[in-house]
Structures are given as C-alpha cells and as structure tokens.
Design a protein around this motif. Structure first.
Motif, PDB file in Angstrom:
ATOM      1  N   LYS A 134    -116.825  39.151  -4.853  1.00  0.00           N
ATOM      2  CA  LYS A 134    -115.369  39.125  -4.881  1.00  0.00           C
ATOM      3  C   LYS A 134    -115.060  40.285  -3.777  1.00  0.00           C
ATOM      4  O   LYS A 134    -115.585  40.977  -3.371  1.00  0.00           O
ATOM      5  N   VAL A 135    -113.721  40.306  -3.393  1.00  0.00           N
ATOM      6  CA  VAL A 135    -113.100  41.100  -2.461  1.00  0.00           C
ATOM      7  C   VAL A 135    -113.026  42.281  -3.139  1.00  0.00           C
ATOM      8  O   VAL A 135    -112.544  42.722  -4.130  1.00  0.00           O
ATOM      9  N   GLY A 136    -113.558  43.516  -2.202  1.00  0.00           N
ATOM     10  CA  GLY A 136    -113.550  44.840  -2.829  1.00  0.00           C
ATOM     11  C   GLY A 136    -114.766  45.024  -3.850  1.00  0.00           C
ATOM     12  O   GLY A 136    -114.658  46.071  -4.215  1.00  0.00           O
ATOM     13  N   PHE A 137    -115.457  44.305  -4.001  1.00  0.00           N
ATOM     14  CA  PHE A 137    -116.764  44.494  -4.966  1.00  0.00           C
ATOM     15  C   PHE A 137    -117.770  45.316  -4.182  1.00  0.00           C
ATOM     16  O   PHE A 137    -118.060  45.157  -3.177  1.00  0.00           O
TER      17      PHE A 137
ATOM     18  N   GLN B 281    -120.392  49.905  -8.463  1.00  0.00           N
ATOM     19  CA  GLN B 281    -119.823  51.366  -8.305  1.00  0.00           C
ATOM     20  C   GLN B 281    -118.331  51.006  -8.356  1.00  0.00           C
ATOM     21  O   GLN B 281    -117.762  49.991  -7.917  1.00  0.00           O
ATOM     22  N   MET B 282    -117.851  52.133  -8.920  1.00  0.00           N
ATOM     23  CA  MET B 282    -116.205  51.980  -9.221  1.00  0.00           C
ATOM     24  C   MET B 282    -115.620  51.730  -7.775  1.00  0.00           C
ATOM     25  O   MET B 282    -115.747  52.880  -6.710  1.00  0.00           O
ATOM     26  N   PRO B 283    -114.860  50.706  -7.509  1.00  0.00           N
ATOM     27  CA  PRO B 283    -114.556  50.170  -6.010  1.00  0.00           C
ATOM     28  C   PRO B 283    -113.335  51.279  -5.683  1.00  0.00           C
ATOM     29  O   PRO B 283    -112.632  51.893  -6.396  1.00  0.00           O
ATOM     30  N   LEU B 284    -112.911  51.053  -4.346  1.00  0.00           N
ATOM     31  CA  LEU B 284    -112.224  52.241  -3.766  1.00  0.00           C
ATOM     32  C   LEU B 284    -110.732  52.216  -4.359  1.00  0.00           C
ATOM     33  O   LEU B 284    -110.085  53.036  -4.659  1.00  0.00           O
ATOM     34  N   GLN B 285    -110.168  50.815  -4.517  1.00  0.00           N
ATOM     35  CA  GLN B 285    -109.017  50.640  -5.016  1.00  0.00           C
ATOM     36  C   GLN B 285    -108.529  51.162  -6.343  1.00  0.00           C
ATOM     37  O   GLN B 285    -107.455  51.171  -7.003  1.00  0.00           O
ATOM     38  N   ARG B 286    -109.693  51.396  -6.894  1.00  0.00           N
ATOM     39  CA  ARG B 286    -109.681  51.650  -8.464  1.00  0.00           C
ATOM     40  C   ARG B 286    -110.063  53.458  -8.552  1.00  0.00           C
ATOM     41  O   ARG B 286    -109.428  54.128  -9.460  1.00  0.00           O
ATOM     42  N   ARG B 287    -110.695  53.960  -7.640  1.00  0.00           N
ATOM     43  CA  ARG B 287    -110.974  55.368  -7.425  1.00  0.00           C
ATOM     44  C   ARG B 287    -109.694  56.008  -6.887  1.00  0.00           C
ATOM     45  O   ARG B 287    -109.529  57.192  -7.325  1.00  0.00           O
ATOM     46  N   VAL B 288    -109.006  55.375  -6.093  1.00  0.00           N
ATOM     47  CA  VAL B 288    -107.649  56.303  -5.385  1.00  0.00           C
ATOM     48  C   VAL B 288    -106.524  56.158  -6.242  1.00  0.00           C
ATOM     49  O   VAL B 288    -106.272  55.073  -6.583  1.00  0.00           O
ATOM     50  N   PRO B 289    -105.919  56.988  -6.561  1.00  0.00           N
ATOM     51  CA  PRO B 289    -104.804  57.063  -7.512  1.00  0.00           C
ATOM     52  C   PRO B 289    -103.523  56.499  -6.991  1.00  0.00           C
ATOM     53  O   PRO B 289    -103.364  56.344  -5.574  1.00  0.00           O
ATOM     54  N   LYS B 290    -102.855  55.860  -7.773  1.00  0.00           N
ATOM     55  CA  LYS B 290    -101.457  55.063  -7.134  1.00  0.00           C
ATOM     56  C   LYS B 290    -100.668  56.444  -6.741  1.00  0.00           C
ATOM     57  O   LYS B 290    -100.337  57.195  -7.876  1.00  0.00           O
ATOM     58  N   PHE B 291     -99.841  56.153  -5.853  1.00  0.00           N
ATOM     59  CA  PHE B 291     -98.406  57.039  -5.600  1.00  0.00           C
ATOM     60  C   PHE B 291     -97.488  56.451  -4.835  1.00  0.00           C
ATOM     61  O   PHE B 291     -97.752  55.475  -3.989  1.00  0.00           O
ATOM     62  N   GLY B 292     -95.965  56.945  -4.969  1.00  0.00           N
ATOM     63  CA  GLY B 292     -95.119  56.388  -4.086  1.00  0.00           C
ATOM     64  C   GLY B 292     -94.627  55.087  -4.464  1.00  0.00           C
ATOM     65  O   GLY B 292     -95.344  54.678  -5.511  1.00  0.00           O
ATOM     66  N   PHE B 293     -93.413  54.494  -3.992  1.00  0.00           N
ATOM     67  CA  PHE B 293     -93.043  53.294  -4.286  1.00  0.00           C
ATOM     68  C   PHE B 293     -92.363  52.630  -2.843  1.00  0.00           C
ATOM     69  O   PHE B 293     -91.758  53.515  -1.915  1.00  0.00           O
ATOM     70  N   LYS B 294     -92.274  51.659  -2.734  1.00  0.00           N
ATOM     71  CA  LYS B 294     -91.340  50.894  -1.813  1.00  0.00           C
ATOM     72  C   LYS B 294     -90.004  50.584  -2.169  1.00  0.00           C
ATOM     73  O   LYS B 294     -89.788  49.782  -3.072  1.00  0.00           O
ATOM     74  N   ASN B 295     -88.980  50.997  -1.685  1.00  0.00           N
ATOM     75  CA  ASN B 295     -87.699  50.875  -2.057  1.00  0.00           C
ATOM     76  C   ASN B 295     -87.352  49.640  -1.235  1.00  0.00           C
ATOM     77  O   ASN B 295     -87.026  49.424  -0.038  1.00  0.00           O
ATOM     78  N   PHE B 296     -87.091  48.416  -1.834  1.00  0.00           N
ATOM     79  CA  PHE B 296     -86.655  47.344  -1.613  1.00  0.00           C
ATOM     80  C   PHE B 296     -85.448  47.356  -1.140  1.00  0.00           C
ATOM     81  O   PHE B 296     -84.802  46.188  -0.494  1.00  0.00           O
ATOM     82  N   ASN B 297     -84.371  48.131  -1.349  1.00  0.00           N
ATOM     83  CA  ASN B 297     -83.212  48.360  -0.709  1.00  0.00           C
ATOM     84  C   ASN B 297     -82.959  48.871   0.362  1.00  0.00           C
ATOM     85  O   ASN B 297     -81.685  49.154   1.023  1.00  0.00           O
ATOM     86  N   ARG B 298     -83.907  49.380   1.045  1.00  0.00           N
ATOM     87  CA  ARG B 298     -83.913  50.176   2.291  1.00  0.00           C
ATOM     88  C   ARG B 298     -83.370  49.337   3.316  1.00  0.00           C
ATOM     89  O   ARG B 298     -84.007  48.225   3.592  1.00  0.00           O
ATOM     90  N   VAL B 299     -82.571  50.030   4.147  1.00  0.00           N
ATOM     91  CA  VAL B 299     -82.104  49.240   5.240  1.00  0.00           C
ATOM     92  C   VAL B 299     -82.742  49.828   6.535  1.00  0.00           C
ATOM     93  O   VAL B 299     -82.551  51.173   6.828  1.00  0.00           O
ATOM     94  N   GLU B 300     -83.339  48.880   7.472  1.00  0.00           N
ATOM     95  CA  GLU B 300     -84.009  49.374   8.492  1.00  0.00           C
ATOM     96  C   GLU B 300     -83.228  49.174   9.694  1.00  0.00           C
ATOM     97  O   GLU B 300     -82.640  47.952   9.945  1.00  0.00           O
ATOM     98  N   TYR B 301     -83.043  50.433  10.853  1.00  0.00           N
ATOM     99  CA  TYR B 301     -82.358  50.127  11.924  1.00  0.00           C
ATOM    100  C   TYR B 301     -82.971  50.091  13.093  1.00  0.00           C
ATOM    101  O   TYR B 301     -83.901  50.884  13.049  1.00  0.00           O
ATOM    102  N   ALA B 302     -82.506  49.611  14.191  1.00  0.00           N
ATOM    103  CA  ALA B 302     -83.108  49.640  15.528  1.00  0.00           C
ATOM    104  C   ALA B 302     -82.520  50.699  15.908  1.00  0.00           C
ATOM    105  O   ALA B 302     -81.163  50.663  16.041  1.00  0.00           O
ATOM    106  N   SER B 303     -83.028  51.762  16.459  1.00  0.00           N
ATOM    107  CA  SER B 303     -82.297  53.019  17.086  1.00  0.00           C
ATOM    108  C   SER B 303     -82.363  52.854  18.533  1.00  0.00           C
ATOM    109  O   SER B 303     -83.069  52.494  19.141  1.00  0.00           O
TER     110      SER B 303
END
Length: 149
Positions: A47-50, A54-76
């Motif tokens: 399996k991917v990540g197996f 051993q406890m896999p990396l994606q379960r050892r590292v805690p979750k943090f932050g979020f992605k704001n789906f309302n964010r407006v990206e500008y070309a500067s």
C-alpha cells in the motif's frame, strides 16, 4: 552501405536480463528476488505509505493549518515594470489586454498592481486590485486607477 547492413555501434546496446531461466544463467533460483517473504512472491504490491508495520509518516506528523477555498490569488505587477513597458511606447491606458500581450499575466489571472518603483507618465491603469502605495504613485503622476470587477 545499405539498409540491411546498418547496425548500432559496438557496445552501445545491452541485452535485457533474462530472469528465471535456470541456474546456468546466473539468475535462476530466486530470480534476483532474495529468499521468501511477500516481496519474493508474484502478485505482491504494498500500500502507498506502508512502512512495514512501523507507524507511517503521514500518521506520525500532526495535522495543522487549513486551505482557505475562498482565497483570491492575484498576479502581481509592479509599477517599475509598467513604467519600463510604457516608456518605449506611446501608451496612455494600461489594461488587462496590454499586460497579457506583454506576457505579464495569463488569461484567467486577476491582476494586482503593486507600488515598487515609480511612474513618470500620467496613465490610466485598469486592474482588479491596487496597493495603497501604487494608488498614491499613479495619482501623484497625474494618472487614474480603475478597479475592474
């Protein structure tokens, strides 16, 4: 020389490894897979990540932050870039089509004008957003800012 006599340079083409063709080939027996275990058997896929239990990396590292789906990206685009483009041409209006034709933005971008540099000419600048310093610089040069919806 003709087509039937063409062949690659000597030593440039290697034969593929013929695995599992008897002990005389040097790759018989275990067929380069080592001894026993799941990886030696046909049909094995991990399996991917197996990580072998051993406890896999994606379960050892805690979750943090979020992605704001309302964010407006500008070309500067900075004022010094606009100034260098306008200096060589007789242009009074800088809009999306002008910026796109000079490769500064792409079709689906929203444009924000930033205040690095200065403007010599009085320009009418059309964009989706402006920084405060950009508005001050454009208007102090006798220009005008237009916010595009």
């Amino acid at each position: 020389m003709n087509l039937s006599s063409l062949q690659p340079a000597a030593g440039s083409v290697k034969d593929r490894k013929r695995i599992g063709r008897g002990t005389g080939s040097g790759r018989g027996g275990t067929s380069t897979r080592g001894h026993k275990g799941a990886k030696s058997r046909s049909g094995y896929s991990s399996k991917v990540g197996f990580e072998g239990g051993q406890m896999p990396l994606q379960r050892r590292v805690p979750k943090f932050g979020f992605k704001n789906f309302n964010r407006v990206e500008y070309a500067s685009v900075n004022l010094d870039v606009i100034n260098s483009l306008v200096a060589s041409k007789d242009v009074k209006i800088v809009d999306f089509a002008f910026l796109k034709s000079h490769g500064l933005v792409s079709k689906k971008d929203k444009v924000k004008i930033l205040g690095r540099g200065s403007v010599e000419d009085s320009l009418e600048v059309h964009a989706h957003a402006f920084s405060k310093s950009a508005i001050e610089a454009i208007e102090s040069a006798g220009g005008k800012t237009v916010v595009v919806v």
